[in-house]
Design an enzyme around this catalytic site. Sequence first.
Site, short mmCIF file in Angstrom:
data_model
loop_
_atom_site.label_atom_id
_atom_site.label_comp_id
_atom_site.label_asym_id
_atom_site.label_seq_id
_atom_site.Cartn_x
_atom_site.Cartn_y
_atom_site.Cartn_z
N ASP A 212 -25.64 39.00 -14.20
CA ASP A 212 -26.77 38.38 -13.51
C ASP A 212 -26.56 36.88 -13.47
OD1 ASP A 212 -28.55 37.03 -15.89
OD2 ASP A 212 -27.54 38.84 -16.58
N ASP A 214 -28.44 33.49 -14.49
CA ASP A 214 -29.54 33.15 -15.38
C ASP A 214 -30.65 32.45 -14.60
OD1 ASP A 214 -30.05 33.58 -18.20
OD2 ASP A 214 -30.21 31.42 -18.38
#
Length: 269
Positions: A212, A214
């Site tokens: 992902d 952040d």
Amino acid sequence: MGPDTTARAEIGVFGGSGFYSFVDVVDEVELETPYGRPSAPVVIGLVGDRRVAFIPRHGRAHELPPAQIPYRANVWAMRELGVRRLIGPCASGALQPELELGTFVVCDQYVDRTSGREDTFYTGPETVHVSAADPYCADLRRILVETCAELGIPVRDGGTVVVIQGPRFSTRAESRWFGSMGWHAINMTAYPEGHLARELGLCYANVSMVTDHDVGVEGAEPVSGETVMRVFAENNERLRELLFAAIPRIGPQPNDACASALEGARISP
């Protein structure tokens, strides 16, 4: 209780989130260490002709949050089984927008933002100050980076991972700060695992796999555990492919900075 002397391994792997099944079992070893039991029984299997020990650091049912992982027991158990070279894959967030999901960052530095974790084997009366200047094994890093490139896996050679306490994710302010420092990846488990390996004179390399972006990265949505696990599951096969290709290339431990870490580190009265 010491380990079964027939259950030996050359190389160790600490599994990350969702990566609980790595090798076909040859041996399964229950260990007690001076620091308690490891996260789970150690599974030993073959990768090519190499005996590999595997511990899922969060436990088999992901029952251990990052701060409650018995890092000292895990690393000690690996050494008891004969392991001298360790690989620690971690699910990680990206702190820089150019790092795409699925990129493997083979880190060369870390920043410790944890608190209260048992992060040394030397709690007295012996005093030991082990250098962390170059915390990851250069030889293992080279093998992992080269193997990623050959397999077509997106890889960054070098990078800094910041390790936070967890289990919460970062605030936007924290994440922006980490990114502004030029750091690359963020996770909750890379410390103290790697430093404990260095204290025992073992080689260790971290692979921070980006699941992902952040929350402080411009345009990023707030990270959720569901998103992390979905992307990690999608990339598990590539991680397995990397390890099965890289492990047969790993030779015996050289007389490097890892093996000689304790030389000159002990303080005598």
